[in-house]
Scaffold this active site. Structure first.
Site, PDB file in Angstrom:
ATOM      1  N   HIS A   1      -7.427  -7.217   4.086  1.00 30.77           N
ATOM      2  CA  HIS A   1      -6.819  -5.882   3.992  1.00 30.77           C
ATOM      3  C   HIS A   1      -7.438  -4.993   5.050  1.00 30.77           C
ATOM      4  O   HIS A   1      -8.664  -5.018   5.242  1.00 30.77           O
ATOM      5  CB  HIS A   1      -7.061  -5.301   2.603  1.00 30.77           C
ATOM      6  CG  HIS A   1      -6.548  -3.909   2.407  1.00 30.77           C
ATOM      7  ND1 HIS A   1      -5.225  -3.563   2.604  1.00 30.77           N
ATOM      8  CD2 HIS A   1      -7.168  -2.770   2.015  1.00 30.77           C
ATOM      9  CE1 HIS A   1      -5.059  -2.271   2.340  1.00 30.77           C
ATOM     10  NE2 HIS A   1      -6.235  -1.770   1.982  1.00 30.77           N
TER      11      HIS A   1
ATOM     12  N   ASP B   1      -5.902   3.016  -7.129  1.00 29.21           N
ATOM     13  CA  ASP B   1      -6.794   3.504  -6.090  1.00 29.21           C
ATOM     14  C   ASP B   1      -7.057   4.991  -6.330  1.00 29.21           C
ATOM     15  O   ASP B   1      -6.419   5.623  -7.187  1.00 29.21           O
ATOM     16  CB  ASP B   1      -6.121   3.273  -4.733  1.00 29.21           C
ATOM     17  CG  ASP B   1      -7.065   3.441  -3.562  1.00 29.21           C
ATOM     18  OD1 ASP B   1      -8.283   3.536  -3.773  1.00 29.21           O
ATOM     19  OD2 ASP B   1      -6.568   3.474  -2.419  1.00 29.21           O
TER      20      ASP B   1
ATOM     21  N   ASP C   1     -13.637   0.807   1.035  1.00 28.25           N
ATOM     22  CA  ASP C   1     -13.232   0.948   2.436  1.00 28.25           C
ATOM     23  C   ASP C   1     -14.363   0.561   3.380  1.00 28.25           C
ATOM     24  O   ASP C   1     -14.982   1.413   4.029  1.00 28.25           O
ATOM     25  CB  ASP C   1     -12.781   2.389   2.696  1.00 28.25           C
ATOM     26  CG  ASP C   1     -11.562   2.770   1.869  1.00 28.25           C
ATOM     27  OD1 ASP C   1     -11.280   3.970   1.757  1.00 28.25           O
ATOM     28  OD2 ASP C   1     -10.900   1.867   1.329  1.00 28.25           O
TER      29      ASP C   1
ATOM     30  N   ASP D   1       0.858  -1.191   0.000  1.00 30.97           N
ATOM     31  CA  ASP D   1       0.000   0.000   0.000  1.00 30.97           C
ATOM     32  C   ASP D   1       0.891   1.237   0.000  1.00 30.97           C
ATOM     33  O   ASP D   1       2.123   1.142  -0.040  1.00 30.97           O
ATOM     34  CB  ASP D   1      -0.942  -0.031   1.197  1.00 30.97           C
ATOM     35  CG  ASP D   1      -2.241   0.736   0.951  1.00 30.97           C
ATOM     36  OD1 ASP D   1      -2.208   1.731   0.207  1.00 30.97           O
ATOM     37  OD2 ASP D   1      -3.286   0.352   1.496  1.00 30.97           O
TER      38      ASP D   1
ATOM     39  N   GLU E   1     -11.425   8.130  -8.697  1.00 29.80           N
ATOM     40  CA  GLU E   1     -12.779   8.613  -9.036  1.00 29.80           C
ATOM     41  C   GLU E   1     -12.796   9.872  -9.918  1.00 29.80           C
ATOM     42  O   GLU E   1     -13.811  10.046 -10.608  1.00 29.80           O
ATOM     43  CB  GLU E   1     -13.563   8.869  -7.747  1.00 29.80           C
ATOM     44  CG  GLU E   1     -13.939   7.626  -6.992  1.00 29.80           C
ATOM     45  CD  GLU E   1     -12.738   6.963  -6.309  1.00 29.80           C
ATOM     46  OE1 GLU E   1     -12.693   5.725  -6.232  1.00 29.80           O
ATOM     47  OE2 GLU E   1     -11.818   7.700  -5.883  1.00 29.80           O
TER      48      GLU E   1
ATOM     49  N   ARG F   1     -10.371   0.678  -7.887  1.00 28.73           N
ATOM     50  CA  ARG F   1     -11.470   1.084  -7.016  1.00 28.73           C
ATOM     51  C   ARG F   1     -12.629   1.653  -7.828  1.00 28.73           C
ATOM     52  O   ARG F   1     -13.773   1.285  -7.632  1.00 28.73           O
ATOM     53  CB  ARG F   1     -10.996   2.097  -5.982  1.00 28.73           C
ATOM     54  CG  ARG F   1     -12.060   2.360  -4.917  1.00 28.73           C
ATOM     55  CD  ARG F   1     -11.526   3.120  -3.732  1.00 28.73           C
ATOM     56  NE  ARG F   1     -11.321   4.543  -4.000  1.00 28.73           N
ATOM     57  CZ  ARG F   1     -10.993   5.429  -3.073  1.00 28.73           C
ATOM     58  NH1 ARG F   1     -10.790   5.039  -1.820  1.00 28.73           N
ATOM     59  NH2 ARG F   1     -10.820   6.696  -3.394  1.00 28.73           N
TER      60      ARG F   1
END
Length: 1002
Positions: free
Chosen positions: A737, A581, A679, A466, A584, A663
């Protein structure tokens, strides 16, 4: 005002009313002018505001037919312009009980609340008769009254009032059903569009030109002349597009194959009707059923607001629409709305999440299924009403609908993915168990987690990095202090048969010293950032230090930049896959620096029913520029546009089959990427939500899907994490995760009993990986789902239509996890089939069929059931897929009522590019019938070097006779044959998988 209120609050209580009276004195001097209005008869605490917007005056109030009376000191917040009270009049009380329409259907009805709605109140003794009811006469009793369930909202934004409603040329009548609109579009021919001439035949289908009917408008700037085109793409796929023929508008650049001429033998009909306004119907030709009927009205096409409403077939159940956290897989239709706009937001009820999928599958009362896609990337919402009916709204683009005729649920998904793109074939290693966390903080912590799993011999294929592996969260770097030696450690994992996946965020700092950060400088040189209106890069704030700029993946140059950097970084760390990630795209502020201008793009007249009050919340301003146009149109396409470049970057960097986990997703993303559900929280309810999300993404064409096992946010517990590991062992994407600041939750931290239970369930997963991989091959080549609800296999059993606490792998394996704290049993619904315990081979009692039964689920076991009629390939498990792939294989044959079963096995080297296109794979089909198991080798392009060594046959009604068992003509020694009283026959054999199999049970 804040200062005045603060000071007033400090005054002695007796002085406050006096102060307010003095403040109102100038108005009281004019009270005589409004004496008649002040006799409106509504107590101040019950007034319904008739002028909620600024600028109310006695004159404007009177123009609306409302009462005007200043509020007194006793109720300083009461509206001065309010709906006059007609309740309590003799006419109201004369309404017969049978004719009363409930004006307060929700709980909490009281006289005050009733009168405030302008309704009638009368206490009656008769049970079931509403005390609060609609005033007789007027719009509510006219022949234009529309039943609650079929109303199309004429004031979908906040602040509806009768005056505002009437100003739009719409009808106002309080609704009986909670959530139904009070302001609705009339169906008298005064609203909508009408045909200009007859429909015109085209090479692909039909074209209809339409003229706007009236001058009123919901949000202004209506397009007077629009067109509708119906294209008959295939026998099972229809496209209907509504657009502005005089001016190009944004359209999603997703390529859907379209023939030059209309397909023959269509399974659908399209009918156009022009009375009292234009509407169309889509019918299933075989039955005449109307799948869609837009005669509800409400077709609107304006510059920044498009709307269309439709009835569905009677009794239809609806599934899909995403990405949201839905409380059930089958949608409620009680006027619930779902907003769609990609947003960095943890899963929350009714919130729009990371991706946009305006696709649903409907199942009618005749058990036939269909699907509908609205291909539009602007902020949008849908409202489901109990007609059943759906209202679509979006603030840009065109209305581009695709219909898929099914008629089975699986064929709907097959037809959908044929149009938007078949899902990618994942590398075999990515089906193994994966471990990650944000916040390891050092390479030593990573090593400790990996060693814990190794200590307990827990299968572990993939380790993640990460953002804490990076140098200050800068893409394409690693922290050479806390993660010193990372490249060497990654190589040691790979040498041991494991794989390593890196995270990359689409936010690049612009504030490193000149010459020190190549990703920014190369991007600046290539001009690939999302831009402000003046051409400068849009600057926001994300993880890296300083300001962040955002690569515009709709620009072809950006793909070159991204691939180049990913390949260069693979020379530093030999990673195996890419996790993208924050795409958006996420931004920690509202809009870029210095904020969003006050213009119609940033503040559109209609704000779809999405989270927050600003389109720029947690992202960029809508008026930012991208290569394709405005961020207003392309925002929700950011992740989608990043997927194909990331896919190619992964292939080029590794030289192997691509692995991309994203994501944010959009329609067609499954062709390039998988997804995890974001999340989530370490809560029991989130386990259930993960099943619903997994089922939905399978019908969205993204079968490589899973949730963060044990939860991302909050500390998990021993029991929750164990039950979640058992469920997660059957996610297609199986990864544990969790987030920064929370306790470690890998399977090695809870002790030996926990570790053994996790090891046991993961060994089941690894045993079944050949079956899972074969399912992915099926969906990659033919479409359909990998994980599916019982509904897909038992559509005529209405009891399956609401089951979402259990699911299937393909058609053959049912998983029934524990989803409640402290539970050691599970309520399982068994459709009408033979079912067997995976663990014991025993058949489920026939009396349980078409009913629910409570089955044992001790803490160390998840209930698993094999369905009769299928052959499931297996393999002896190991700690990694690298090692399990060379182990002996087997078959589980679970027989149906006719003592038959079928199945298949796909096999290749697991990670080469284009094995299917090159023919470098093995494919066999299996059939058990007449007490004989045979295989047919359909493709032998890959010499696997593997052999079948075990065969389990479940559901035999008697043991083999004296003739025993023969394998390819040779008798099997009795020592290699075992029969259990449960009906399970176990055979030990040794036959290469590439050799056709013929096992006879004599």
């Amino acid at each position: 005002m804040r200062s005045l209120a603060t000071r007033a609050a400090a005054l002695p209580p007796l002085l406050l009313p006096l102060l307010l009276l003095l403040l109102l004195q100038p108005w009281q001097g004019r009270r005589g002018a409004w004496a008649q209005s002040c006799d409106g008869g509504v107590p101040e605490d019950r007034r319904e505001d008739c002028h909620p917007e600024p600028g109310a005056s006695a004159e404007s109030c009177a123009e609306r037919g409302c009462a005007w009376c200043p509020a007194t000191a006793a109720a300083p917040g009461a509206p001065w312009c309010f709906r006059p009270n007609s309740a309590g009049a003799a006419g109201c009380r004369a309404v017969s009980d049978a004719a009363k329409r409930d004006c307060h259907p929700e709980a909490g009805a009281a006289e005050g609340a009733c009168l405030a709605r302008g309704c009638c109140w009368a206490v009656v003794e008769a049970p079931g008769v509403p005390w609060c009811f609609h005033e007789p006469g007027g719009a509510c009793d006219s022949d234009q009254l529309v039943e609650d369930a079929e109303r199309v909202d004429c004031h979908p934004e906040k602040g509806a009032s009768e005056a505002a409603c009437l100003a739009r040329g719409c009808r106002w009548c309080p609704a009986s059903a909670a959530g139904a609109p009070w302001c609705f579009i009339p169906r008298d021919g005064s609203y909508g569009y009408a045909m200009r001439g007859a429909p015109q035949k085209t090479a692909k289908g039909w074209r209809v030109d339409l003229q706007k009917l009236h001058s009123s408008s919901l949000f202004g700037a209506d397009v007077e002349i629009i067109a509708l085109e119906a294209e008959f793409h295939t026998a099972d796929r229809l496209r209907i597009k509504v657009f502005d023929p005089s001016q190009a508008r944004f359209e999603v650049p997703l390529h859907v194959p379209s023939p030059d001429t209309a397909a023959a033998a269509q399974q659908y009909d399209v009918r156009f009707e022009n009375s009292p306004f234009f509407h169309f119907k889509v019918l299933r030709r075989s039955s005449g059923e109307a799948l869609w009927d837009t005669s509800l009205g409400g077709l609107t096409f304006s510059h920044q607001f498009l709307q269309l409403a439709t009835r569905l077939g009677a009794g239809s159940s609806v599934y899909g629409f995403g990405e949201h956290e839905h409380p059930s897989y089958r949608h409620h239709d009680d006027f619930v709305s779902h907003g769609m706009y990609a947003r960095d937001q943890s899963p929350t009820p009714a919130g729009n999440l990371y991706g946009v999928h305006n696709f649903y599958m409907g199942v009618g009362s005749d058990f036939r299924a269909h699907g509908v896609l609205l291909l539009n990337s602007n902020a949008q919402d849908v409202t489901l009403a109990p007609g059943p009916a759906i209202t679509y709204r979006t603030i840009g683009g065109v209305l581009d609908f695709y219909f898929f005729l099914g008629p089975t649920p699986e064929s709907v998904v097959q037809q959908y993915t044929e149009a938007v793109g078949r899902p990618f074939l994942p590398p075999y290693w990515s089906l193994g168990f994966q471990l990650s966390r944000w916040g390891y903080g050092s390479l030593e912590a990573v090593k400790a987690a990996v060693d814990r799993l190794s200590q307990y011999d827990i299968p572990h294929d993939v380790q993640y990095g990460d953002i804490d592996y990076m140098d200050r969260q800068l893409d394409f770097t690693y922290d050479t202090t806390s993660y010193e030696g990372l490249p060497q450690y990654v190589q040691s994992l790979r040498d041991a048969g494991m794989h390593y996946v890196i995270i990359l965020d689409p936010c690049i700092t612009k504030d490193e010293p000149p010459g020190s950060y190549r990703p920014y400088e190369l991007g600046q040189q290539m001009g690939i950032w999302i831009k402000n209106s003046d051409g400068s890069p849009a600057v926001g704030k994300v993880w890296p230090p300083g300001g962040s700029v955002f690569p515009d993946f709709t620009n072809p140059a950006t793909a070159s930049w991204w691939v180049q950097l990913c390949v260069e970084f693979s020379d530093v760390i030999k990673y195996d896959g890419i996790w993208i990630d924050m795409n958006e795209p996420a931004n920690f502020g509202t809009g870029q620096e210095p904020g969003c201008a006050n213009n119609p793009l940033n503040k559109p007249p209609y704000h779809p029913r999405i989270s927050g009050d600003d389109l720029a919340e947690k992202t960029l301003c809508p008026d930012a520029h991208t290569h394709l146009g405005r961020h207003y149109d392309t925002h929700s396409l950011f992740g989608w546009a990043q997927h194909e470049p990331s896919f190619h970057a992964s292939q080029n960097a590794t030289g192997k089959r691509a692995f991309v986990l994203s994501r944010s997703t959009f329609v067609g993303s499954g062709r390039w990427a998988g997804h995890w559900l974001g999340d989530n929280f370490s809560l029991w309810r989130d386990m259930h939500m993960s099943i619903i999300g997994m089922l939905e993404f399978n019908i969205f064409g993204i079968p490589y899907i899973g949730a963060d096992i044990c939860g991302f946010i909050y500390d998990t517990t021993h029991e929750l994490c164990l039950r979640w590991m058992q469920l997660g062992a059957f996610y297609p994407f199986s990864r544990n995760h969790n987030g920064l600041g929370y306790k470690d939750q890998d399977p090695g931290v809870f002790g030996p009993e926990f570790a053994e239970a996790v090891r046991s369930v993961l060994l089941v997963r690894y045993t079944l990986l050949p079956f899972l991989y074969s399912l992915f091959h099926e969906t990659h080549t033919r479409g359909g789902t990998v994980v599916r609800p019982l509904l897909h296999e038992f559509v005529t059993d209405v009891q399956t239509h609401g089951v979402d606490r259990a699911f299937l792998w393909g058609p053959a394996l049912m998983v029934a996890p524990v989803l409640s704290e402290g539970a050691t049993t599970v309520e399982v619904y068994f459709p009408d089939a033979r079912w067997y315990s995976y663990y014991t081979g025993e058949e489920v009692p026939a009396s349980w069929r078409r009913s629910s039964a409570r089955v044992a689920a001790p803490l160390d076991r998840i209930p698993l059931f094999l369905r009769g009629g299928f052959v499931v390939p297996t393999q002896e498990p190991a700690k990694t897929t690298t090692h399990s792939r060379v182990n002996p294989m087997g078959l589980i044959v679970s027989l149906d009522e006719n003592l038959e079963a079928r199945g298949s096995l796909f096999w290749d080297d697991g990670d080469s590019i284009g094995t299917i296109e090159s023919g470098n794979f093995f494919l066999a089909s299996f059939a058990f019938t007449g007490n004989r198991l045979t295989s047919t080798v359909e493709r032998a392009g890959y010499a696997a070097g593997l052999a079948f060594q075990t065969v389990r046959v479940l559901g035999l009604r008697s043991p083999p006779a004296s003739g025993g068992v023969t394998v390819n003509g040779s008798p099997l020694p009795p020592s290699d044959v075992a029969f259990q009283p449960s009906g399970e026959l176990t055979l030990k054999i040794s036959v290469p998988i590439t050799t056709p199999l013929n096992i006879a049970i004599n």
